[in-house]
Scaffold this active site. Structure first.
Site, PDB file in Angstrom:
ATOM      1  CB  SER A  53      -0.908   0.038   1.231  1.00 53.96           C
ATOM      2  OG  SER A  53      -1.737  -1.081   1.277  1.00 53.96           O
ATOM      3  CG  HIS A 108     -15.038  -5.142  15.677  1.00 47.89           C
ATOM      4  ND1 HIS A 108     -16.288  -5.194  16.266  1.00 47.89           N
ATOM      5  CD2 HIS A 108     -14.637  -6.422  15.532  1.00 47.89           C
ATOM      6  CE1 HIS A 108     -16.615  -6.467  16.455  1.00 47.89           C
ATOM      7  NE2 HIS A 108     -15.625  -7.227  16.027  1.00 47.89           N
ATOM      8  N   GLY A 134     -15.761   0.289   4.213  1.00 45.54           N
ATOM      9  CA  GLY A 134     -14.895   1.441   4.021  1.00 45.54           C
ATOM     10  C   GLY A 134     -15.117   2.200   2.722  1.00 45.54           C
ATOM     11  CG  ASP A 191     -19.908  -6.042  14.362  1.00 42.28           C
ATOM     12  OD1 ASP A 191     -20.591  -5.304  13.635  1.00 42.28           O
ATOM     13  OD2 ASP A 191     -18.836  -6.560  13.997  1.00 42.28           O
ATOM     14  CB  SER A 252     -48.652 -10.531  -5.282  1.00 47.40           C
ATOM     15  OG  SER A 252     -48.048 -11.711  -4.778  1.00 47.40           O
TER      16      SER A 252
HETATM   17  P1  NAD Z   1      -8.687  -4.682   5.860  1.00 41.77           P
HETATM   18  O1  NAD Z   1      -8.378  -6.125   5.861  1.00 41.77           O
HETATM   19  O2  NAD Z   1      -9.462  -4.092   4.743  1.00 41.77           O
HETATM   20  O3  NAD Z   1      -7.345  -3.819   5.929  1.00 41.77           O
HETATM   21  C1  NAD Z   1      -6.337  -4.064   6.821  1.00 41.77           C
HETATM   22  C2  NAD Z   1      -5.079  -3.296   6.488  1.00 41.77           C
HETATM   23  O4  NAD Z   1      -4.089  -3.675   7.432  1.00 41.77           O
HETATM   24  C3  NAD Z   1      -4.501  -3.589   5.113  1.00 41.77           C
HETATM   25  O5  NAD Z   1      -3.996  -2.382   4.581  1.00 41.77           O
HETATM   26  C4  NAD Z   1      -3.351  -4.558   5.425  1.00 41.77           C
HETATM   27  O6  NAD Z   1      -2.319  -4.469   4.484  1.00 41.77           O
HETATM   28  C5  NAD Z   1      -2.908  -4.044   6.775  1.00 41.77           C
HETATM   29  N1  NAD Z   1      -2.211  -5.057   7.578  1.00 41.77           N
HETATM   30  C6  NAD Z   1      -2.489  -6.374   7.652  1.00 41.77           C
HETATM   31  N2  NAD Z   1      -1.638  -6.977   8.507  1.00 41.77           N
HETATM   32  C7  NAD Z   1      -0.820  -5.998   8.987  1.00 41.77           C
HETATM   33  C8  NAD Z   1       0.261  -5.976   9.890  1.00 41.77           C
HETATM   34  N3  NAD Z   1       0.674  -7.101  10.493  1.00 41.77           N
HETATM   35  N4  NAD Z   1       0.866  -4.776  10.150  1.00 41.77           N
HETATM   36  C9  NAD Z   1       0.454  -3.631   9.563  1.00 41.77           C
HETATM   37  N5  NAD Z   1      -0.567  -3.601   8.680  1.00 41.77           N
HETATM   38  C10 NAD Z   1      -1.191  -4.772   8.395  1.00 41.77           C
HETATM   39  O7  NAD Z   1      -9.365  -4.362   7.284  1.00 41.77           O
HETATM   40  P2  NAD Z   1     -10.737  -3.571   7.557  1.00 41.77           P
HETATM   41  O8  NAD Z   1     -11.862  -4.383   7.044  1.00 41.77           O
HETATM   42  O9  NAD Z   1     -10.583  -2.164   7.139  1.00 41.77           O
HETATM   43  O10 NAD Z   1     -10.813  -3.676   9.151  1.00 41.77           O
HETATM   44  C11 NAD Z   1     -10.117  -2.798   9.997  1.00 41.77           C
HETATM   45  C12 NAD Z   1     -10.929  -2.635  11.270  1.00 41.77           C
HETATM   46  O11 NAD Z   1     -12.171  -2.015  10.957  1.00 41.77           O
HETATM   47  C13 NAD Z   1     -11.264  -3.941  11.975  1.00 41.77           C
HETATM   48  O12 NAD Z   1     -11.223  -3.719  13.361  1.00 41.77           O
HETATM   49  C14 NAD Z   1     -12.684  -4.214  11.532  1.00 41.77           C
HETATM   50  O13 NAD Z   1     -13.418  -4.996  12.446  1.00 41.77           O
HETATM   51  C15 NAD Z   1     -13.222  -2.801  11.483  1.00 41.77           C
HETATM   52  N6  NAD Z   1     -14.408  -2.594  10.650  1.00 41.77           N
HETATM   53  C16 NAD Z   1     -14.423  -3.029   9.380  1.00 41.77           C
HETATM   54  C17 NAD Z   1     -15.546  -2.800   8.581  1.00 41.77           C
HETATM   55  C18 NAD Z   1     -15.575  -3.224   7.137  1.00 41.77           C
HETATM   56  O14 NAD Z   1     -16.611  -3.050   6.528  1.00 41.77           O
HETATM   57  N7  NAD Z   1     -14.534  -3.740   6.538  1.00 41.77           N
HETATM   58  C19 NAD Z   1     -16.657  -2.121   9.121  1.00 41.77           C
HETATM   59  C20 NAD Z   1     -16.595  -1.646  10.434  1.00 41.77           C
HETATM   60  C21 NAD Z   1     -15.451  -1.901  11.186  1.00 41.77           C
HETATM   61 MG    MG Z   2     -20.655  -5.277  11.580  1.00 40.66          MG
END
Ligand code: NAD
Ligand code: MG
Length: 333
Positions: A53, A108, A134, A191, A252
């Site tokens: 990224s 979360h 996101g 959740d 319906s």
């Molecule tokens: P994601 O999987 O989309 O993104 C995670 C990011 O972290 C990526 O850029 C990845 O490269 C990076 N990453 C992975 N391992 C890593 C490491 N060891 N060190 C540094 N970076 C690392 O995650 P997400 O879905 O955005 O989720 C992030 C948080 O948001 C979580 O707590 C999730 O529960 C929460 N959340 C997600 C959503 C959703 O719709 N996706 C909605 C609400 C809350």
């Molecule tokens: Mg949820």
């Protein structure tokens, strides 16, 4: 009465002079970082050293550094790496650099509620959890709207944790839609329950069982797909817009009579009893322990289940049918 915060309840100037570090640039990370920057906040994205990224973040006009550098330099650290790696990233790359007066934030509650992350005293620990994926958090912000969110405070060392969390929520656009006050416990348990019994698990199991029943009885897989999966969205859209009563007003009377008389035979008292058991597994921490152990073992069961589901016949027929619908998002085909 539930407490919901809107634009006038949050003050962006709380973020003045504060450096915000967004750890992770995935689904939520990119949306939070870009929205906060557009709202005038000082944002840096933290990535692991060889993260793919890195270039993307720079191209998007944001500052970037390693997680260690960003954790050290930031006053507010939002942890947006996947829940399964948050403990390790926090323990190794964030905790050593945390100073009294800092804020750590989550989207979360899993790792705080299930005691995977042990926050030091003297800092604020809060949550802004958008109730949407996101890419929508970003898209609706650019359209002048917002995705609703939840706010919760786990630790309030500064006695202004709520003001900081709400300013952050305003910065990502969520006060435009409303930010509901909750607790880490309520957010985490509801959740998990929602995604297991209805949103992800419940709905896909219902679709598969209905699809299989039609195909096993000799109906065309294409008909079964349209009926059990494609049309689901149209029905859900009506409920989203106007509740179950609006959906029932649109269908319906034959469909409505079938709904009342047959629906409760499919989702019956046994189903509800199982929902109760699933909720208790969440509340006691049994589900969390199972998932943590599964991750420690390298996800063998998870990977096998993913493989099995990808090989379900509905995957193949769905791909063929969706390929003919040019208006669908290409990435998801
Ligand atoms: P994601 O999987 O989309 O993104 C995670 C990011 O972290 C990526 O850029 C990845 O490269 C990076 N990453 C992975 N391992 C890593 C490491 N060891 N060190 C540094 N970076 C690392 O995650 P997400 O879905 O955005 O989720 C992030 C948080 O948001 C979580 O707590 C999730 O529960 C929460 N959340 C997600 C959503 C959703 O719709 N996706 C909605 C609400 C809350
Ligand atoms: Mg949820």
């Amino acid at each position: 009465m539930a407490k919901i915060y809107y634009e006038d309840d949050a003050d962006l100037s709380v973020l003045n002079g504060k450096k915000i570090g967004i750890i992770g640039y995935g689904s939520q990370g990119h949306a939070h970082a870009l929205n906060l920057k557009d709202s005038g906040a000082k944002v840096t994205v933290g990535l692991y050293p060889n993260s793919p990224s890195w270039e993307k973040v720079k191209k998007d006009g944001l500052n970037v550094g390693t997680v260690d550098e960003v954790a050290k330099d930031s006053n507010i650290i939002m942890i947006l790496v996947p829940d399964q790696v948050q403990k390790q990233v926090f323990d190794e790359h964030i905790a050593p650099f945390i100073e009294t007066g800092d804020t750590i934030m989550f989207a979360h509650g899993f790792n705080i509620h299930f005691s995977q992350i042990d926050a030091p005293k003297g800092i604020d620990v809060s949550m802004i959890a958008p109730k949407g994926p996101g890419h929508l958090v970003r898209r609706v912000y650019t359209e002048g709207k917002g995705v609703p969110a939840l706010v919760a405070i786990h630790q309030d060392a500064s006695e202004s944790a709520m003001a900081t969390a709400l300013a952050y929520g305003k910065g990502i656009g969520s006060t435009r839609a409303g930010i509901l006050e909750t607790t880490f416990r309520e957010e985490t348990e509801t959740d998990l329950f929602g995604e297991q019994v209805i949103l992800c698990g419940g709905v896909t199991s219902l679709v598969k069982a209905a699809y299989e029943t039609l195909v096993e009885n000799g109906y065309q897989p294409e008909s079964a797909y349209f009926e059990t999966l494609h049309e689901l969205k149209l029905i859900v859209d009506l409920m989203y817009e106007g509740g179950m009563e609006y959906m029932r007003y649109s269908i319906s009377e034959t469909a409505e009579y079938g709904d009342y008389t047959r629906g409760p035979r499919v989702v019956n008292k046994d189903t509800k009893a199982e929902m109760q058991t699933i909720l208790e597994e969440i509340q006691t921490g049994e589900f969390a322990r199972e998932w943590i152990v599964e991750n420690q073992a390298g996800q063998p069961k998870f990977k096998a289940l993913r493989e099995k589901n990808i090989n379900h016949p509905i995957t193949k027929i769905g791909k063929e049918i969706r390929a003919m619908m040019g208006w669908l998002n290409n990435e998801s085909k």
